[in-house]
Design an enzyme around this catalytic site. Sequence first.
Site, PDB file in Angstrom:
ATOM      1  N   LYS A  49     -41.016  25.099  70.223  1.00 56.58           N
ATOM      2  CA  LYS A  49     -40.328  25.297  71.154  1.00 56.58           C
ATOM      3  C   LYS A  49     -39.881  24.422  72.031  1.00 56.58           C
ATOM      4  O   LYS A  49     -39.068  22.815  71.101  1.00 56.58           O
ATOM      5  CB  LYS A  49     -41.866  25.004  72.339  1.00 56.58           C
ATOM      6  CG  LYS A  49     -42.279  24.415  73.567  1.00 56.58           C
ATOM      7  CD  LYS A  49     -41.774  26.183  74.711  1.00 56.58           C
ATOM      8  CE  LYS A  49     -41.412  25.841  75.850  1.00 56.58           C
ATOM      9  NZ  LYS A  49     -40.516  26.986  76.544  1.00 56.58           N
ATOM     10  N   ASN A 132     -29.688  25.170  72.040  1.00 58.66           N
ATOM     11  CA  ASN A 132     -30.958  26.398  72.861  1.00 58.66           C
ATOM     12  C   ASN A 132     -29.525  25.892  73.813  1.00 58.66           C
ATOM     13  O   ASN A 132     -29.842  24.942  74.189  1.00 58.66           O
ATOM     14  CB  ASN A 132     -31.398  25.948  72.799  1.00 58.66           C
ATOM     15  CG  ASN A 132     -32.016  26.785  74.194  1.00 58.66           C
ATOM     16  OD1 ASN A 132     -31.249  27.309  74.591  1.00 58.66           O
ATOM     17  ND2 ASN A 132     -33.241  26.989  74.406  1.00 58.66           N
ATOM     18  N   CYS A 135     -31.223  28.927  77.544  1.00 61.91           N
ATOM     19  CA  CYS A 135     -31.817  28.709  78.283  1.00 61.91           C
ATOM     20  C   CYS A 135     -31.515  29.400  79.419  1.00 61.91           C
ATOM     21  O   CYS A 135     -31.315  28.014  80.244  1.00 61.91           O
ATOM     22  CB  CYS A 135     -32.609  27.524  78.344  1.00 61.91           C
ATOM     23  SG  CYS A 135     -34.145  27.594  79.461  1.00 61.91           S
ATOM     24  N   GLY A 248     -34.276  39.699  69.329  1.00 64.04           N
ATOM     25  CA  GLY A 248     -33.849  40.174  70.041  1.00 64.04           C
ATOM     26  C   GLY A 248     -35.187  41.196  70.616  1.00 64.04           C
ATOM     27  O   GLY A 248     -34.203  42.239  70.298  1.00 64.04           O
TER      28      GLY A 248
END
Lengths: 308, 245
Positions: A49, A132, A135, A248
């Site tokens: 996460k 990341n 986001c 994806g």
Amino acid sequence: MEDAAISLSVTLSGFELDNPLIPASGTFGYGLDYLDFFDVNEVGSFAAKGTTLHPRNGNPQPRIAECAGGMLNAVGLQNPGVHAVIRDIFPALRNVYHKKLIANVGGFSTEEYAECARLFDAEEIVGIIELNISCPNVHGGGMSFGTDPRTAASVVETVKRCVKKPVYVKCTPQCPDLVTMCRALEEAGADGLVLLNTFLGMRLDRRTGKPILANVTGGVSGAGIFPLVLQRIYEVYPKVSVPIIGCGGVSCAEDVIEMMSAGASAVEIGTQNLIDPLTIVKIRRELPERLRELGVSDIRTITGRAFR
Amino acid sequence: MITELNCRILENRPLGPDCFQLLLEAEQEIEIRAGQFVKVAVPGFSLRRPISVTDVEDGVIRLTCQIAGKGTAALAAKRNGSLSVLAPLGNGFTLPEEGSELLAVGGGIGTAPLIGLIREAVKRNCRVSAVFGFRTPQQALFREELSALPLRSFYAFESEGENVITLLRREGYENIPFAACGPVSMMEAVDEIMQADGEFSAECRMGCGFGACMGCSVETRSGMKRICKDGPVFRRGELLWKTLR
């Protein structure tokens, strides 16, 4: 050819995975929520996460909407913060998960990214750091770092000075020139690329005509974005020399093969896990058979076969 | 253990203007606690629909569902064949002790998850009272079913100027341990007038339903909680109503 003779192993910057299947960040928590369904060691690795230096409550409800071919989320990087993850979650995880994970690092400043990455870098269980900068559901962070190549490159350079482990960058499809972005990231020292995070989208409530998501917009994921992501991987692969993890809309073994053929060295699977928590297990069982049909004995050899 | 079940549709019938009831036969035996829910895959739709379990009788899972959008409308129209169901999900209600007292307070489709709890309480020789509220008598659910059970049941209809709160006050039920499920405004009002301890069952738009995606997390008095895994049942005092409205 026997299935036993078919190798699913792949290597990402010296990090060995016994199969290329990686649950995508945000769909697998910190690994523990899937113990109800299967032995989590079946994954090649998993992207944990998205974690930030400080704890975050994330966005208000509603955070989820549906669309044909997938879903939208606007969770907003809810996480307990890197210190709590290392102190409270990793010890429990080590009891059940014996591989290395990919630590997805979010942030709101270059310093935050660097400090969070530095803390993860010291952890044995972390194999790769996934930055990341993509986001779409937080404001003033996340994706805002991932649309300008110079800003993104500067984050990578700073983080690379603080860590020893490979640094992969998860890119956003909202970046107007992805090839330029990816080349800038490689030049800045990125060890690999994760293509891609979710696509910015929205839904309106059919009765009120107002946005369903409290955040107004969200990230679109699921089978519907697969061809969009595939095209980006196909475009970037010949222009960079670092490995690409495709991400994806992957939902089945054929998708894994197709995405690797476009240039991915491994594949992250997200939304399909939420629909069918056994997705990874099912694909892992099916892959050898699909490869055998193609006369392939080593999955590594299919990476980029679209160009040969 | 959460299991992906292939369930045969034994029956799917309309209940009133906008609800339907599904009877599903699972290919394998499954234990579901009162107040737990399932996620049903609807052919043609991406995400599974979270639906509370009404009860489980002789291996038959009963789901009572309200048509809320296209997905549930498609489910209402599916009269035969089979469905993929993830079960059981969530924590469920605390089951009452043998011979104790239970008050079940439900509003609209929120009455559905209370049925399993009521049946369990009756089996345990509890003194059970059910106070259910609906907009109109035409929308009332479980009326005949409850009248056949050894308990006291009360129905309030907004169209007749009554609601569960006026009924609870009239019957002087404020001191009975309770379980409640219904619209947030109803649960909030129940929370205000009750003196006894109790539990509330919440709902939310969900991604996975098993705790992985944080799609249904809400702020509570004890931090961020996932309605799907830490709930859907929460002890009285834990939920912050403003985060659910």
